[in-house]
Motif scaffolding. Sequence first.
Motif, PDB file in Angstrom:
ATOM      1  N   VAL A  17       0.831  -1.013  -0.187  1.00 21.07           N
ATOM      2  CA  VAL A  17      -0.046   0.259   0.112  1.00 21.07           C
ATOM      3  C   VAL A  17       0.855   1.373  -0.002  1.00 21.07           C
ATOM      4  O   VAL A  17       2.101   1.106   0.294  1.00 21.07           O
ATOM      5  N   TYR A  23      -2.210   2.299   7.036  1.00 25.32           N
ATOM      6  CA  TYR A  23      -2.960   1.077   7.120  1.00 25.32           C
ATOM      7  C   TYR A  23      -3.112   0.513   8.657  1.00 25.32           C
ATOM      8  O   TYR A  23      -3.924   0.147   9.125  1.00 25.32           O
ATOM      9  N   GLU A  79      -7.206   1.951  -3.426  1.00 23.18           N
ATOM     10  CA  GLU A  79      -6.704   0.886  -2.525  1.00 23.18           C
ATOM     11  C   GLU A  79      -7.507   0.047  -1.907  1.00 23.18           C
ATOM     12  O   GLU A  79      -8.818   0.389  -1.514  1.00 23.18           O
TER      13      GLU A  79
END
Length: 205
Positions: A17, A23, A79
């Motif tokens: 990512v 995240y 994403e």
Amino acid sequence: MTIKAVLTGDLMHSQSVSDTQAYLDGLQTVLTTLNAHYRLSSDTYRGDGFQVVPTQAVQGFECALAIRAGLIAASPEGERWDARIAIGVGPATAGRDYGEAFVLSGQGLDGMKKLSLGLFSKDASLLRAAQLVTEFVAATLDKWTVVEAQAYYAHLLGTGDQQSIAENLGKSRVAINKALQRGQARLLDRYLAASRDWMSELENA
């Protein structure tokens, strides 16, 4: 018999990512929200790994869906945030943070290759009732869009009716209704209701 449901998981594609720390922070935000809702204990480890233990084992399956819904719902544009989760179910000693459920969950995750949600237990009746349908549920969650996950996450946490959810997400009520339909909310609700029955039967055996 005291039964525990232990959820061991890791973030999918955490190294690919654009912002790994965001995240990880997103995971922590989801776990904090769910702790307030379910009163669970949680730990993170190995960077992108985590383990969650609901106070009530009967909430194990629901917590697993809530974690994945929360992560997908928070995905940045372009994403997909998500997690693999192994649900280990087994007897436990009250007040002890180890035992069969912990071992089954950890080993289960290590053995999961293409599966994103799995059930692991030594109870044959539970596996017969729940293992295959849990794989079908995994296939459903794998196809969720961000909006479908956002709608189901809000629905699962009981943050209001469809109109309230729509207003909070900046969507129309019709859009939320369709998102819940596409995301198979009705069938997932039935799955969670069945999971509470399965766990109650196991606890009362």
